[in-house]
Design an enzyme around this catalytic site. Structure first.
Site, mmCIF file in Angstrom:
data_model
loop_
_atom_site.group_PDB
_atom_site.id
_atom_site.type_symbol
_atom_site.label_atom_id
_atom_site.label_comp_id
_atom_site.label_asym_id
_atom_site.label_seq_id
_atom_site.Cartn_x
_atom_site.Cartn_y
_atom_site.Cartn_z
ATOM 1 N N ASP A 355 0.860 -1.184 0.000
ATOM 2 C CA ASP A 355 0.000 0.000 0.000
ATOM 3 C C ASP A 355 0.897 1.235 0.000
ATOM 4 O O ASP A 355 1.533 1.547 1.002
ATOM 5 C CB ASP A 355 -0.887 -0.043 1.257
ATOM 6 C CG ASP A 355 -1.903 1.102 1.307
ATOM 7 O OD1 ASP A 355 -1.672 2.125 0.629
ATOM 8 O OD2 ASP A 355 -2.903 0.956 2.041
ATOM 9 N N HIS A 356 0.944 1.919 -1.131
ATOM 10 C CA HIS A 356 1.899 3.036 -1.269
ATOM 11 C C HIS A 356 1.489 4.256 -0.452
ATOM 12 O O HIS A 356 2.213 5.235 -0.375
ATOM 13 C CB HIS A 356 2.052 3.414 -2.743
ATOM 14 C CG HIS A 356 3.402 3.977 -3.079
ATOM 15 N ND1 HIS A 356 4.262 4.506 -2.142
ATOM 16 C CD2 HIS A 356 4.076 4.071 -4.264
ATOM 17 C CE1 HIS A 356 5.368 4.928 -2.710
ATOM 18 N NE2 HIS A 356 5.287 4.663 -4.017
ATOM 19 N N ARG A 357 0.307 4.207 0.182
ATOM 20 C CA ARG A 357 -0.056 5.337 1.039
ATOM 21 C C ARG A 357 0.840 5.392 2.264
ATOM 22 O O ARG A 357 1.125 6.462 2.793
ATOM 23 C CB ARG A 357 -1.523 5.202 1.508
ATOM 24 C CG ARG A 357 -2.525 5.438 0.397
ATOM 25 C CD ARG A 357 -3.920 5.207 0.891
ATOM 26 N NE ARG A 357 -4.099 3.853 1.407
ATOM 27 C CZ ARG A 357 -5.220 3.421 1.978
ATOM 28 N NH1 ARG A 357 -6.250 4.224 2.129
ATOM 29 N NH2 ARG A 357 -5.300 2.179 2.408
ATOM 30 N N ILE A 359 3.624 2.865 2.708
ATOM 31 C CA ILE A 359 4.916 2.206 2.514
ATOM 32 C C ILE A 359 5.545 2.787 1.251
ATOM 33 O O ILE A 359 4.915 2.793 0.179
ATOM 34 C CB ILE A 359 4.741 0.686 2.363
ATOM 35 C CG1 ILE A 359 4.074 0.107 3.615
ATOM 36 C CG2 ILE A 359 6.093 0.009 2.123
ATOM 37 C CD1 ILE A 359 3.742 -1.371 3.508
#
Lengths: 383, 472
Positions: A355-357, A359
């Protein structure tokens, strides 16, 4: 004293369950934790245990009825003759840590306090937690399925329609939620499985059933210890990242009913033999369609292994509200270059999706690096 | 139409104006319901008229008298003042009348209609109220609250005669002090009466068939009660039962054989029976309970039938009845209320006073909880010495793992007031650390609660392990 028991919030966003069979009849005595009724949820068949000892005085749903979460399911007489003194003490301690006013608010908003994670000291449930839980419950469920009314049209002889129900419906909802809310990023990594393969064949020689998933779960669990951001959730309402202290690894299992993800609790604390036994139990339960709810909830990370099929890399959708998933493909012999020489090595494709939010790319590569160290140097699994 | 069949439609009907019924009526009215309350006797019920209030009034007088007698060393008189029970009765009546007036005003001000008479069901949704010798008024209700309370249970060997053999309420109406008196029943009510009359100057024996007084409370509270009673001069006869009367004496079977005691008066406190038999529950097709109603947490017996107070199973306490009444009234008013109080405190207004809230250590362990107890003797508190309570103590029971407070027990001092601090703490889910960090005034008994918490956390300031003590 007559006390009514409601269908608890059984997690996973499940909103209702069908009564399959009553296991205790009216007038019969029931012990604490004794199964009272068998339910079919979207996810699995479950036996609901009695929260207290007493005499069942009334069943408030018939077999075949669909009951919504929060609806009264049965009533127990827990009079002094029916309950023992110890049950009083146990009930006392099981009470949620919340003030009387918060307890009242929860009742008024229809929130089950036992299912609310308190944000106060020692997990104390605060007014804001109850309001947030009520808002979350009121949020509309994703409409991924046409309503029956929309389906009602002349049958086309060239197509067959099947209602989207149960596990498949659940999968549809969860995947849509995941794809809609989580910005997915996937890193692809080829790992040398020579040492892991040797270890696996030695272990298989010693244990009757030892799928490679046991090693994959162990690898993930140890890596999660070093990278706590991968063992976290995003609490959007509170604007907080929630780090989970326990490492509970879900394992995707394909079943006749659809995709089910049983969860190995405290996967970093069980030895390999225990892990193998637990996985064996969970997979058998999942395939039978009779897995307990406690076994499919509370996961903090997921491993999905598609090695049984002739695939190479695949990317996965994250199991909301987790923040990462590890997909492993089939180990196959490949020609690779080692020290300038072309050699044949078993290669395991690993896809790390996160989850690029919360990480970033660097954290993702560092996590993959830890996985690689454990795959290529599996002695690390015993340290 | 037959005259007797004429009935008035009413919305909520509350049967009984005691601490359960009147509170239910007022709260339902506050929540928008139209409420009619039926009372055949006096508003306030047993609690106000013949129980809590008169009992505590008598104990106040008895306690003050003994305290004055014990203050010679502090420079105060030294002799116990004489007792005039006739004057006491006038004072008590004025207290009761004033409180009854306040209940009446509260009911009136909330718009509750009060009907005087005895109620009896006359149909599924109908109650007849006998308002006079010849007249009965009928009411058709939507919802009914049964709050008819309880009456003293008799002992077959000592039937009540209202004169020599009295129930506890009648004993509080006496205008002369009995020279000799035997109390049967070591429950809180029996213990309070034995304690009060001993301190007023009667020669009192307290008889109970069990092994200990107030068996529902912490065993050390029982011991404290027995020790104090004996010291005050009560003849305590446990494992003993009445056989009957023989002239001026009462005959008692004791473990050591038969005993004859002179008894100018006898009080029987053998529990209380629910007042349900005169209600004709069958007429409303309400299944009569074997003993008392088992209600759910909304106080329902059936969808439109509620019950609160002594007619429901559980401890027969006025404050429990009122709490139930509050919830029933709110449920009637459509609110999502439920009885979810974690603790209902119990106070014995004897000398010394005793108070309990929540779990005892034994009760908690029986439930499989890992608990510990932290204890502070009042002898190390300034307030304890000043108030002559150095033999008293307070203790807290807490969960080892979380430190969460699960129970509190107090002997002596201001036990009945002090327990309030523990009740608030338990209901709020406080831990030992919370209690230890709260500042209490000095010199007060409240210091015992924070002191016990600090002792539990291993950093005592009021006691030093090894027996020596620092006194604050």
């Amino acid at each position: 004293m007559r006390t009514e028991f409601r269908l608890p919030d059984i997690g996973e966003g499940l909103a209702e369950a069908e009564v399959i069979r009553w296991l205790v009849g009216p007038g019969e005595r029931v012990a604490e934790d004794q199964p009272v009724v068998e339910l079919q949820t979207d996810k699995a068949a479950v036996e609901l245990p009695s929260p207290a000892a007493g005499v069942l005085v009334e069943q408030l749903a018939a077999e075949g009825d669909t009951v919504r979460v929060g609806a009264v399911l049965f009533a127990l007489d827990m009079g002094p003759a029916a309950a023992d003194a110890g049950a009083h003490a146990r009930g006392f301690a099981a009470l949620p840590q919340a003030s009387p006013a918060v307890r009242r608010l929860a009742r008024e908003l229809g929130v089950d306090l036992a299912a609310v994670r308190g944000s106060g000291p020692h997990g104390r449930v605060l007014e804001t937690d109850v309001r947030a839980a009520a808002e979350a419950a009121a949020a509309p469920r994703p409409a991924v399925v046409p309503t029956p009314a929309a389906v009602a049209r002349p049958a086309d002889p060239d197509e067959e329609r099947q209602p989207l129900r149960g596990v498949r419906r659940q999968m549809a909802d969860n995947m849509a939620l995941s794809a809609r809310t989580i910005p997915h990023v996937t890193g692809l990594h080829e790992m040398d499985a020579t040492a892991l393969g040797e270890l696996w064949s030695r272990l298989r020689a010693r244990a009757e059933r030892f799928p490679i998933d046991v090693l994959l779960v162990r690898i993930a669990a140890l890596a999660l210890r070093q990278h706590p951001i991968f063992n976290a959730s995003l609490d959007e309402a509170a604007g907080e990242v929630v780090y989970h202290r326990r490492i509970n690894v879900g394992v995707a299992v394909s079943t006749p009913q659809g995709l089910v993800v049983p969860v190995v609790r405290d996967a970093d604390r069980i030895d390999l033999r225990g892990l193998a036994a637990e996985l064996d139990r969970l997979v058998a339960a999942a395939r039978s369609g009779r897995i307990a709810l406690a076994d499919i909830t509370g996961g903090t990370f997921t491993v999905t292994n598609s090695g049984g099929w002739n695939g190479w890399f695949g990317t996965s959708l994250i199991h909301h509200p987790e923040v990462a998933i590890m997909g492993v493909g089939r180990i196959q012999e490949r020609a690779v270059v080692r020290g300038g020489q072309l050699v044949v090595r078993p290669i395991m494709p690993v896809a790390i999706t996160f989850d690029h939010r919360i990480i970033d790319g660097e954290a993702g590569m560092l996590f993959a690096q830890t996985i690689r160290e454990l795959v290529e140097g599996p002695e690390g699994l015993f340290l | 139409m037959v005259a007797g069949d004429q009935s008035q439609p009413v919305d909520c009907l509350v049967l009984g104006g005691g601490p359960g019924g009147y509170v239910a009526a007022v709260r339902a009215a506050q929540c928008g319901r139209s409420v009619t309350l039926v009372e055949g006797d006096r508003l306030g019920g047993v609690c106000l008229n013949e129980g809590c209030i008169p009992g505590k009034a008598l104990m106040e007088v008895a306690g003050l008298r003994s305290r004055v007698a014990g203050m010679a060393a502090a420079g105060l008189g030294g002799a116990a003042p004489p007792v005039d029970l006739t004057a006491f009765q006038a004072w008590k009546r004025s207290l009761v009348a004033r409180l009854a007036g306040e209940i009446e005003e509260l009911l009136h001000g909330s718009g509750v209609r009060v009907v005087r008479g005895w109620a009896r069901f006359a149909g599924r949704t109908r109650v007849g109220v006998r308002t006079g010798e010849e007249s009965t008024q009928y009411f058709d209700f939507k919802d009914v609250v049964i709050a008819t309370g309880s009456r003293p249970a008799p002992l077959p060997s000592l039937p009540f005669d209202g004169d020599r053999v009295c129930d506890p309420g009648q004993a509080l109406d006496w205008t002369d002090l009995p020279t000799s008196m035997v109390v049967f029943g070591g429950d809180p009510v029996g213990l309070e009466l034995a304690s009060a009359f001993t301190l007023l100057g009667s020669d009192v024996a307290l008889v109970d068939p069990g092994d200990r007084l107030i068996p529902a409370m912490d065993a050390d509270l029982s011991r404290a009660a027995a020790e104090a009673a004996r010291q005050a001069g009560v003849r305590l006869l446990l494992r003993s039962r009445p056989r009957g009367m023989d002239g001026a004496t009462v005959v008692i079977d004791t473990p050591d054989g038969e005993l004859r005691l002179p008894a100018a008066r006898i009080v029987v406190s053998a529990g209380r029976l629910p007042r349900l038999d005169d209600l004709d529950l069958a007429a409303a097709r309400i299944r009569p309970p074997v003993d008392r109603f088992e209600v759910d947490d909304r106080l329902r017996v059936e969808r439109h039938v509620f019950a609160v107070g002594d007619v429901t199973a559980g401890p027969q306490l006025a404050h429990r009845a009122s709490a139930q009444g509050r919830v029933a009234g709110e449920v009637l008013g459509g609110r999502a209320s439920a009885m979810d109080a974690v603790v209902v405190p119990e106070v014995v207004f004897a000398q010394p006073p005793l108070a309990s809230a929540g779990l005892t250590a034994e009760g908690a362990r029986a439930g499989g909880l890992e608990v510990a107890v932290a204890h502070v003797p009042f002898g190390v508190l300034g307030r304890g010495l000043i108030s002559g309570a150095e033999r008293g103590w307070a203790r807290v029971v807490y969960e080892l793992d979380t430190g969460r407070l699960l129970g509190a027990h107090v002997a002596g001092g201001a036990a009945g007031e002090l327990i309030a601090a523990a009740v608030v703490a338990i209901e709020m889910g406080a831990t030992l650390e919370d209690l230890a960090l709260i500042v209490q005034a000095h010199p007060t008994f409240a210091e015992a609660i924070s002191g016990a918490a600090e002792a539990g956390l291993g950093r005592p300031l009021h006691t030093v392990s090894g027996g020596s003590r620092a006194t604050l």
